[in-house]
Design a protein around this motif. Structure first.
Motif, PDB file in Angstrom:
ATOM      1  N   GLY A  48       0.791  -1.097   0.150  1.00  0.00           N
ATOM      2  CA  GLY A  48       0.166  -0.086   0.017  1.00  0.00           C
ATOM      3  C   GLY A  48       0.831   1.215   0.060  1.00  0.00           C
ATOM      4  O   GLY A  48       2.057   1.077  -0.107  1.00  0.00           O
ATOM      5  N   SER A  49       0.225   2.239   0.215  1.00  0.00           N
ATOM      6  CA  SER A  49       0.698   3.491  -0.046  1.00  0.00           C
ATOM      7  C   SER A  49       1.859   4.022   1.136  1.00  0.00           C
ATOM      8  O   SER A  49       3.056   4.577   0.532  1.00  0.00           O
ATOM      9  N   GLU A  50       1.423   3.589   2.209  1.00  0.00           N
ATOM     10  CA  GLU A  50       2.549   3.983   3.373  1.00  0.00           C
ATOM     11  C   GLU A  50       3.721   3.337   3.393  1.00  0.00           C
ATOM     12  O   GLU A  50       4.870   3.726   3.214  1.00  0.00           O
ATOM     13  N   MET A  51       3.695   1.979   2.914  1.00  0.00           N
ATOM     14  CA  MET A  51       4.955   1.280   2.803  1.00  0.00           C
ATOM     15  C   MET A  51       5.813   1.484   1.495  1.00  0.00           C
ATOM     16  O   MET A  51       6.901   1.514   1.558  1.00  0.00           O
ATOM     17  N   SER A  52       4.899   1.858   0.538  1.00  0.00           N
ATOM     18  CA  SER A  52       5.852   2.196  -0.749  1.00  0.00           C
ATOM     19  C   SER A  52       6.412   3.528  -0.401  1.00  0.00           C
ATOM     20  O   SER A  52       7.387   3.764  -1.183  1.00  0.00           O
ATOM     21  N   GLU A  53       5.806   4.423   0.270  1.00  0.00           N
ATOM     22  CA  GLU A  53       6.239   5.862   0.228  1.00  0.00           C
ATOM     23  C   GLU A  53       7.406   5.823   1.242  1.00  0.00           C
ATOM     24  O   GLU A  53       8.502   6.417   0.972  1.00  0.00           O
ATOM     25  N   LEU A  54       7.477   4.838   2.068  1.00  0.00           N
ATOM     26  CA  LEU A  54       8.840   4.476   2.909  1.00  0.00           C
ATOM     27  C   LEU A  54       9.931   4.124   2.016  1.00  0.00           C
ATOM     28  O   LEU A  54      11.102   4.457   2.305  1.00  0.00           O
ATOM     29  N   ASP A  60      16.006   7.039  -1.918  1.00  0.00           N
ATOM     30  CA  ASP A  60      16.487   8.436  -2.043  1.00  0.00           C
ATOM     31  C   ASP A  60      17.182   8.990  -0.915  1.00  0.00           C
ATOM     32  O   ASP A  60      17.711  10.083  -1.287  1.00  0.00           O
ATOM     33  N   GLY A  61      17.627   8.165  -0.009  1.00  0.00           N
ATOM     34  CA  GLY A  61      18.815   8.456   0.804  1.00  0.00           C
ATOM     35  C   GLY A  61      18.134   9.292   2.026  1.00  0.00           C
ATOM     36  O   GLY A  61      18.991  10.152   2.624  1.00  0.00           O
ATOM     37  N   LYS A  62      16.828   9.483   2.143  1.00  0.00           N
ATOM     38  CA  LYS A  62      16.299  10.226   3.042  1.00  0.00           C
ATOM     39  C   LYS A  62      16.287   9.452   4.439  1.00  0.00           C
ATOM     40  O   LYS A  62      16.226   8.161   4.488  1.00  0.00           O
ATOM     41  N   THR A  63      16.011  10.209   5.407  1.00  0.00           N
ATOM     42  CA  THR A  63      15.886   9.582   6.921  1.00  0.00           C
ATOM     43  C   THR A  63      14.573  10.021   7.421  1.00  0.00           C
ATOM     44  O   THR A  63      14.362  10.969   8.178  1.00  0.00           O
ATOM     45  N   PRO A  64      13.494   8.855   7.225  1.00  0.00           N
ATOM     46  CA  PRO A  64      12.270   9.261   7.646  1.00  0.00           C
ATOM     47  C   PRO A  64      12.055   9.628   9.206  1.00  0.00           C
ATOM     48  O   PRO A  64      12.942   8.801   9.934  1.00  0.00           O
ATOM     49  N   SER A  65      11.185  10.268   9.668  1.00  0.00           N
ATOM     50  CA  SER A  65      11.323  10.675  11.205  1.00  0.00           C
ATOM     51  C   SER A  65      10.859   9.624  12.006  1.00  0.00           C
ATOM     52  O   SER A  65      11.297   9.390  13.237  1.00  0.00           O
TER      53      SER A  65
END
Length: 444
Positions: A48-54, A60-65
């Motif tokens: 789903g969208s939540e896992m795909s966004e993560l 992309d090399g980001k650090t999600p909160s």
């Protein structure tokens, strides 16, 4: 750099919370999500969208909160959840690019990169929280995971509402037998599912744990699955002996931080003598190599001072160690709030254990849940906490948090008629310096 931020967890893992809400990771902060096991399947949430966004953020090399806990542990060179999951993908931070391309999961990472975070894979590692049925009310726990603490929090909230949120009465998803049947059916549809870890509450008190395990055995799924659960070692159920024989492996984690009566204050109302007796009973089951027994450790400001005693216990009885995380909630119980003198003594006590047993850390240990690596698991855990205590930075708000600690303790002691200084006398001067007295103090 991806080596400092990337995590393979959302390609191989997901979590179900006690109320049935999904979460992206066992180490992530609990989120208020709308997706619930009552509404969508495991596989639907997984893609789903939540896992795909993560997945996209990580690529992309980001650090999600939500990854803050692992980032903090990485900073202190502890085996974080991120690093554990990378090891399952055969990826290490050393030679990261080379290991990444050689990973058996690389093609799935690549697919997600090209398809907006969607995955062509499936979860092989699940954490399933069954509910909050529990006979303990540990001071570092929350009402979401303890029915006994849920009752306490109603009173605690009236004493210090800024420290204790009024508990939200959320129904455990396992109260619905149809959802349990649906869950087991979904398990059978996930190809090559390797591991399911069940949490409570106290799972060995929860009928849902036994119902799910029995159904997995009945449907001939157990022989291919490793099942794990965590217990507070206040109960022994002989059905565990059957499960050890039925599942591919059975992992039993025991939540404990102290082998003295300090345990009785922290993990109220358990008694350490009984807890150690039950641990010994579980230990005798290790003659069947399919049982992996470990102590799951999350020290706080008080129990870390006695960690050397727990370390010696693990070494003497050859029981593996699993460090769950660096405790950050409740924030007033953080180890980083120790006074300097107690911190120094803690360092010296742990150093004595390390020197006495000639412990050496192995940062390349891959399988931390194996009876073949118990000695190294113990050594790594002891050394990681030694390094953390030696090197952590004192929080900027330490003084205020220490004052709040007194209010926090007073609130619990108002209900329980006990005193922390009777269980941790070394902290008496420190606590009194911040307002703790022999008699119960006003919580305001």
């Amino acid at each position: 750099m991806l080596s400092n931020t990337f995590c393979s967890s959302p390609w191989i893992h997901l979590r179900v919370l006690p109320n049935g809400n999904y979460n992206t990771c066992r180490w992530a902060a609990n989120k208020n999500v709308s997706q619930n096991i009552n509404q969508i399947s495991l596989q639907e949430f997984y893609n789903g969208s939540e896992m795909s966004e993560l997945r996209s953020e990580l690529l992309d090399g980001k650090t999600p909160s939500i990854c803050a806990s692992c980032q903090y542990e990485d900073k202190h060179n502890k085996l974080s959840g991120r690093r554990k999951q990378l090891l399952k993908s055969a990826v290490t931070e050393a030679d990261f690019d080379l290991k990444m391309r050689a990973s058996p999961h690389y093609k799935h990472f690549k697919y997600s990169w090209e398809n907006a975070g969607k995955s062509d894979y499936y979860p092989v590692d699940l954490q399933i929280d069954l509910g909050n049925i529990c006979n303990s009310a540990c001071i570092m726990c929350s009402p979401m995971y303890s029915s006994r603490l849920e009752k306490d929090y109603i009173k605690l909230n009236s004493l210090a509402d800024d420290l204790f949120e009024f508990p939200v009465n959320s129904q455990s998803w396992t109260k619905n037998p149809e959802l349990i049947d649906k869950f087991v059916e979904e398990i059978g549809q996930i190809p090559k599912l390797n591991y399911i870890h069940f949490l409570g509450g106290e799972t060995l008190y929860d009928a849902a744990f036994y119902a799910i395990c029995d159904k997995l055995i009945e449907k001939n799924l157990a022989k291919d699955i490793i099942v794990g659960t965590t217990t507070n070692a206040t109960i022994y159920n002989e059905k565990i002996e059957t499960y050890i024989k039925s599942f591919r492996q059975f992992h039993l984690g025991i939540s404990i931080e102290s082998v003295t009566n300090l345990n009785d204050y922290i993990r109220y109302p358990s008694k350490i003598e009984s807890v150690l007796e039950i641990i010994n009973k579980f230990s005798t089951l290790r003659k069947d190599n399919r049982l992996f027994l470990s102590l799951r450790i999350t020290p706080n400001i008080f129990t870390i001072y006695e960690f050397d005693k727990l370390a010696r216990y693990m070494i003497e009885y050859n029981i593996s160690a699993e460090s769950c995380n660096i405790l950050n909630r409740p924030s007033v119980l953080r180890m980083e709030l120790m006074p300097d003198d107690i911190r120094q003594e803690t360092v010296e006590r742990l150093k004595a254990v390390i020197d006495e047993y000639n412990l050496i850390k192995n940062s390349n240990l891959v399988n931390t849940r194996s009876n073949k690596t118990v000695d190294q698991n113990i050594a790594n855990t002891i050394i990681e906490y030694y390094d953390f205590i030696l090197n952590y930075s004192i929080p900027d708000n330490a003084e205020q948090e220490r004052k709040n600690l007194i209010r926090f303790l007073n609130s619990f002691e108002h209900l329980r008629n006990n005193r922390i200084i009777d269980y941790a006398p070394r902290y008496t001067e420190f606590l009194r310096n911040y307002g703790y007295g022999d008699k119960k103090q006003a919580t305001d």
